[in-house]
Design a protein around this motif. Structure first.
Motif, PDB file in Angstrom:
ATOM      1  N   THR A 184       0.859  -1.181   0.000  1.00 20.90           N
ATOM      2  CA  THR A 184       0.000   0.000   0.000  1.00 20.90           C
ATOM      3  C   THR A 184       0.893   1.228   0.000  1.00 20.90           C
ATOM      4  N   VAL A 185       0.644   2.128  -0.932  1.00 18.06           N
ATOM      5  CA  VAL A 185       1.337   3.413  -0.977  1.00 18.06           C
ATOM      6  C   VAL A 185       0.407   4.459  -0.379  1.00 18.06           C
ATOM      7  N   ASP A 230       0.531   8.294  -0.332  1.00 16.95           N
ATOM      8  CA  ASP A 230       1.297   9.353  -0.992  1.00 16.95           C
ATOM      9  C   ASP A 230       0.853  10.721  -0.480  1.00 16.95           C
ATOM     10  N   LYS A 246       4.407  13.162  -6.898  1.00 19.85           N
ATOM     11  CA  LYS A 246       3.581  12.003  -6.591  1.00 19.85           C
ATOM     12  C   LYS A 246       4.285  10.746  -7.096  1.00 19.85           C
ATOM     13  N   ARG A 281       3.071   7.982  -8.221  1.00 15.17           N
ATOM     14  CA  ARG A 281       2.489   7.345  -9.406  1.00 15.17           C
ATOM     15  C   ARG A 281       3.204   7.777 -10.682  1.00 15.17           C
ATOM     16  N   LEU A 340       5.932   4.992 -10.843  1.00 14.58           N
ATOM     17  CA  LEU A 340       5.594   3.583 -10.655  1.00 14.58           C
ATOM     18  C   LEU A 340       5.324   2.882 -11.983  1.00 14.58           C
ATOM     19  N   ARG A 359       1.405  -1.752 -10.025  1.00 15.00           N
ATOM     20  CA  ARG A 359       0.160  -1.182  -9.503  1.00 15.00           C
ATOM     21  C   ARG A 359      -0.101  -1.618  -8.065  1.00 15.00           C
ATOM     22  N   ARG A 414      -1.683  -0.917  -4.188  1.00 19.09           N
ATOM     23  CA  ARG A 414      -2.844  -0.148  -3.699  1.00 19.09           C
ATOM     24  C   ARG A 414      -2.315   1.258  -3.428  1.00 19.09           C
ATOM     25  N   TYR A 415      -2.995   2.253  -3.958  1.00 19.74           N
ATOM     26  CA  TYR A 415      -2.471   3.616  -3.949  1.00 19.74           C
ATOM     27  C   TYR A 415      -3.481   4.556  -3.300  1.00 19.74           C
ATOM     28  N   THR A 468      -4.077   8.446  -1.831  1.00 14.23           N
ATOM     29  CA  THR A 468      -3.560   9.818  -1.816  1.00 14.23           C
ATOM     30  C   THR A 468      -4.715  10.807  -1.725  1.00 14.23           C
ATOM     31  N   ASN A 482       5.160   8.148   0.772  1.00 14.43           N
ATOM     32  CA  ASN A 482       5.910   9.152   0.031  1.00 14.43           C
ATOM     33  C   ASN A 482       5.715  10.508   0.687  1.00 14.43           C
TER      34      ASN A 482
END
Length: 168
Positions: free
Chosen positions: A35-36, A38, A49, A51, A54, A57, A59-60, A62, A107
């Motif tokens: 999991t990111v 951000d 960011k 993404r 990256l 893919r 889990r993102y 933000t 991040n």
């Protein structure tokens, strides 16, 4: 507490987000759940960011974050922006903890440290088996007297003590 923690620190524009993205991509390509979170503001040339870099893919999670030290015109405005950031970031950490993956990658962690609740951060840190993060550590960004830079520095030192540190 996370079994493994890597903290990437450095001045603005040194490649912290790129390195973090490479580590996230490596984990995801191995089939590890990531999991990111951000927190990058992407304001005034600061805070890219993840993404953007990256290939895989994860889990993102933000939201829209601000750059208090660059955008604010007064200490009060700086605190207001930092409080708004902390509220948004806390919601993302809570989403992670509701359904944690083995790896948590954050991040621009220091955005949360301006005014966020340290105990919530440590709870999220502890929910992960592996913690990865990028964080500003430098001298080019200074607050306007609000104290967020000193708080950021102090909390970052605590995370550094629990992490393998990569300085760029």
């Amino acid at each position: 507490m996370a079994k493994y923690s890597v903290l990437i620190v450095g001045e603005v524009g040194r490649g912290k987000s790129r390195l973090l993205a490479a580590l996230v991509d490596a984990m995801v390509s191995l089939g590890v759940g990531v999991t990111v979170v951000d927190l990058a503001p992407e304001r005034m040339g600061v805070g890219a960011k993840l993404r953007r870099y990256l290939r895989e893919r994860p889990r993102y999670l933000t939201d829209e974050f601000r750059a208090p030290r660059l955008e604010a015109r007064s200490p009060d405005e700086e605190l207001k922006l930092a409080d708004e950031n902390a509220e948004k970031a806390a919601a993302l950490f809570k989403r992670y903890m509701a359904d944690p993956t083995p790896v948590l990658a954050v991040n621009d962690l220091t955005i949360y440290f301006h005014r966020g609740d340290p105990s919530l951060f440590w709870e999220a840190f502890s929910a992960a088996q592996v913690f990865l993060a990028s964080a500003y550590e430098g001298t080019s960004l200074r607050d306007r007297g609000s104290g967020i830079s000193e708080r950021e520095r102090r909390l970052l030192e605590e995370v550094k003590a629990a992490s393998y540190v990569v300085a760029l």
